[in-house]
Design an enzyme around this catalytic site. Structure first.
Site, PDB file in Angstrom:
ATOM      1  N   GLN A  86       0.846  -1.190   0.000  1.00 22.52           N
ATOM      2  CA  GLN A  86       0.000   0.000   0.000  1.00 22.52           C
ATOM      3  C   GLN A  86       0.883   1.241   0.000  1.00 22.52           C
ATOM      4  O   GLN A  86       1.780   1.385   0.825  1.00 22.52           O
ATOM      5  CB  GLN A  86      -0.930   0.001   1.223  1.00 22.52           C
ATOM      6  CG  GLN A  86      -1.921   1.141   1.222  1.00 22.52           C
ATOM      7  CD  GLN A  86      -2.897   1.070   2.397  1.00 22.52           C
ATOM      8  OE1 GLN A  86      -2.780   0.240   3.292  1.00 22.52           O
ATOM      9  NE2 GLN A  86      -3.871   1.966   2.383  1.00 22.52           N
ATOM     10  N   THR A  87       0.636   2.141  -0.955  1.00 23.36           N
ATOM     11  CA  THR A  87       1.410   3.382  -1.039  1.00 23.36           C
ATOM     12  C   THR A  87       0.541   4.618  -0.844  1.00 23.36           C
ATOM     13  O   THR A  87       1.055   5.679  -0.514  1.00 23.36           O
ATOM     14  CB  THR A  87       2.144   3.493  -2.388  1.00 23.36           C
ATOM     15  OG1 THR A  87       1.196   3.381  -3.444  1.00 23.36           O
ATOM     16  CG2 THR A  87       3.204   2.402  -2.526  1.00 23.36           C
ATOM     17  N   HIS A  92      -8.456   1.451  -0.993  1.00 17.83           N
ATOM     18  CA  HIS A  92      -8.958   1.364  -2.362  1.00 17.83           C
ATOM     19  C   HIS A  92      -8.872  -0.080  -2.822  1.00 17.83           C
ATOM     20  O   HIS A  92      -7.956  -0.801  -2.459  1.00 17.83           O
ATOM     21  CB  HIS A  92      -8.222   2.312  -3.314  1.00 17.83           C
ATOM     22  CG  HIS A  92      -6.733   2.204  -3.280  1.00 17.83           C
ATOM     23  ND1 HIS A  92      -5.962   2.659  -2.235  1.00 17.83           N
ATOM     24  CD2 HIS A  92      -5.867   1.680  -4.174  1.00 17.83           C
ATOM     25  CE1 HIS A  92      -4.681   2.435  -2.497  1.00 17.83           C
ATOM     26  NE2 HIS A  92      -4.593   1.820  -3.661  1.00 17.83           N
ATOM     27  N   HIS A  94      -8.872  -2.656  -6.050  1.00 18.70           N
ATOM     28  CA  HIS A  94      -8.607  -2.765  -7.477  1.00 18.70           C
ATOM     29  C   HIS A  94      -9.550  -3.804  -8.078  1.00 18.70           C
ATOM     30  O   HIS A  94      -9.595  -4.942  -7.607  1.00 18.70           O
ATOM     31  CB  HIS A  94      -7.165  -3.224  -7.730  1.00 18.70           C
ATOM     32  CG  HIS A  94      -6.128  -2.243  -7.291  1.00 18.70           C
ATOM     33  ND1 HIS A  94      -5.500  -1.388  -8.166  1.00 18.70           N
ATOM     34  CD2 HIS A  94      -5.605  -1.989  -6.059  1.00 18.70           C
ATOM     35  CE1 HIS A  94      -4.629  -0.649  -7.504  1.00 18.70           C
ATOM     36  NE2 HIS A  94      -4.667  -0.991  -6.217  1.00 18.70           N
TER      37      HIS A  94
END
Length: 119
Positions: A86-87, A92, A94
């Site tokens: 996770q960045t 969120h 996908h």
């Protein structure tokens, strides 16, 4: 620091708690991101109602992508925490349409996040 997901305006579909956008850096054509309207860093911090809202948009997104792109399959993924990749620390999901031939050997699917574990 501002969150890029807290100011989305190119919404493709939405419900009362979530929105979906086409991903700026798609893995395949039609790659959607499903994002809560409330700023929440991790999936496990979502409410039960929010998790239901994700499911609602996954199905609405699939219907849209089936009509628009006619994929042969889907991957659904969430990177939860830095160690998981996770960045952007706003949950969120996908929704990645998959197409026959989009990679040589898709066997192993999401296990490919650690390449040597791919079957």
């Amino acid at each position: 620091m501002s969150c890029i997901f807290c100011s989305m305006n190119e919404i493709i579909i939405e419900n009362n708690l979530f929105l979906a956008i086409f991903y700026k850096y798609p893995v395949t054509k039609g790659h959607l991101l499903i994002i809560p309207k409330r700023h929440v860093e991790h999936y496990f911090d979502l409410t039960f109602e929010e998790r239901q809202a994700i499911d609602d948009l996954l199905f609405k997104g699939k219907k849209l992508l089936d009509q628009q792109y006619k994929p042969d399959g889907y991957n659904i993924g969430i990177n939860n925490g830095e160690a998981a990749g996770q960045t952007i620390f706003h949950v969120h999901v996908h929704l990645i349409p998959r197409y026959k031939g989009d990679m040589k050997e898709p066997r192993g699917g999401v296990r490919g996040v650690i390449p040597e574990k791919r079957m």
